[in-house]
Scaffold this active site. Structure first.
Site, PDB file in Angstrom:
ATOM      1  N   ALA A  82       0.822  -1.214   0.000  1.00  0.00           N
ATOM      2  CA  ALA A  82       0.000   0.000   0.000  1.00  0.00           C
ATOM      3  C   ALA A  82       0.855   1.263   0.000  1.00  0.00           C
ATOM      4  O   ALA A  82       0.468   2.277  -0.591  1.00  0.00           O
ATOM      5  CB  ALA A  82      -0.933  -0.006   1.212  1.00  0.00           C
ATOM      6  N   GLU A  83       2.002   1.202   0.655  1.00  0.00           N
ATOM      7  CA  GLU A  83       2.847   2.396   0.768  1.00  0.00           C
ATOM      8  C   GLU A  83       3.699   2.641  -0.471  1.00  0.00           C
ATOM      9  O   GLU A  83       3.851   3.790  -0.910  1.00  0.00           O
ATOM     10  CB  GLU A  83       3.769   2.265   1.988  1.00  0.00           C
ATOM     11  CG  GLU A  83       3.065   2.300   3.335  1.00  0.00           C
ATOM     12  CD  GLU A  83       2.543   3.686   3.692  1.00  0.00           C
ATOM     13  OE1 GLU A  83       2.891   4.657   2.992  1.00  0.00           O
ATOM     14  OE2 GLU A  83       1.783   3.792   4.672  1.00  0.00           O
TER      15      GLU A  83
END
Length: 210
Positions: A82-83
């Site tokens: 996600a990052e």
């Protein structure tokens, strides 16, 4: 009927049958070649597709940090996905590396963990970045009673915001839920991490030691 025409017709029919047999043999050979190529290249094609849609790198570090910090390895992988999608980068806010650690957070973790020689440039090192990110994730889980949703909300939006949202929910005599979070980005972030966590569990159980 001409006695010469009959042999000519039979000869033409024989040539047609021979041509049909050759075309069939060629088609069978082509199918066999395609099958052989699929056997050889399909696994690598699947790996290439998986690398694009759900990449995984540094799994040895992830496994080690999961064991050391008592975390779900798939959750760490989900946060990284996600990052940064496993690509070393720096955000417009200055967050760095695979788990997007901000400079202030990195300095605070270094002080708490005895990283006296830590430099901001170290966040480009996957070992350091995943170690610091895992430490912070464990810290958030401890702070919020192992509530993964609240821990992820704090990882994305900061502890101060999450504490305010929890206090507001308590004033209404209920628990904070994802739908109560006013930041659309944070709600989407939580959903993205949890979906990625489930995908990593099902796709890479051996690589993550699950």
């Amino acid at each position: 009927m001409s006695t010469r025409a009959a042999p000519q017709r039979r000869s033409a029919q024989a040539r047609r049958r021979t041509a049909v047999r050759r075309r069939r043999l060629a088609a069978v050979g082509l199918l066999a070649l395609i099958g052989a190529l699929l056997v050889v290249f399909l696994p690598s094609m699947k790996d290439a597709a998986r690398e694009i849609t759900l990449p995984l790198h540094h799994e040895d570090i992830i496994r080690q940090q999961a064991a050391d910090k008592h975390l779900d390895a798939a959750l760490i992988a989900g946060v990284i996905y996600a990052e940064s999608k496993f690509s070393d980068q720096t955000s417009h806010a200055g967050a760095r590396g695979l788990m997007q650690i901000t400079p202030d957070t990195a300095d605070a973790i270094a002080q708490r963990t005895g990283g006296v020689n830590f430099k901001q440039e170290d966040l480009a090192d996957p070992q350091v970045n995943i170690s610091y990110g895992a430490w912070y994730l464990r810290h958030m889980l401890d702070r919020y009673g192992d509530n993964v949703v609240l821990a992820l909300a704090a990882y994305n939006a900061g502890q101060g915001n999450v504490d305010k949202w929890i206090a507001r929910a308590r004033e209404q005599e209920r628990d904070l839920t994802v739908k109560d979070i006013p930041f659309a980005e944070t709600r989407a972030y939580i959903d993205r991490v949890l979906q990625a966590r489930d995908d990593y569990r099902s796709t890479y159980p051996d690589e993550l030691g699950l």
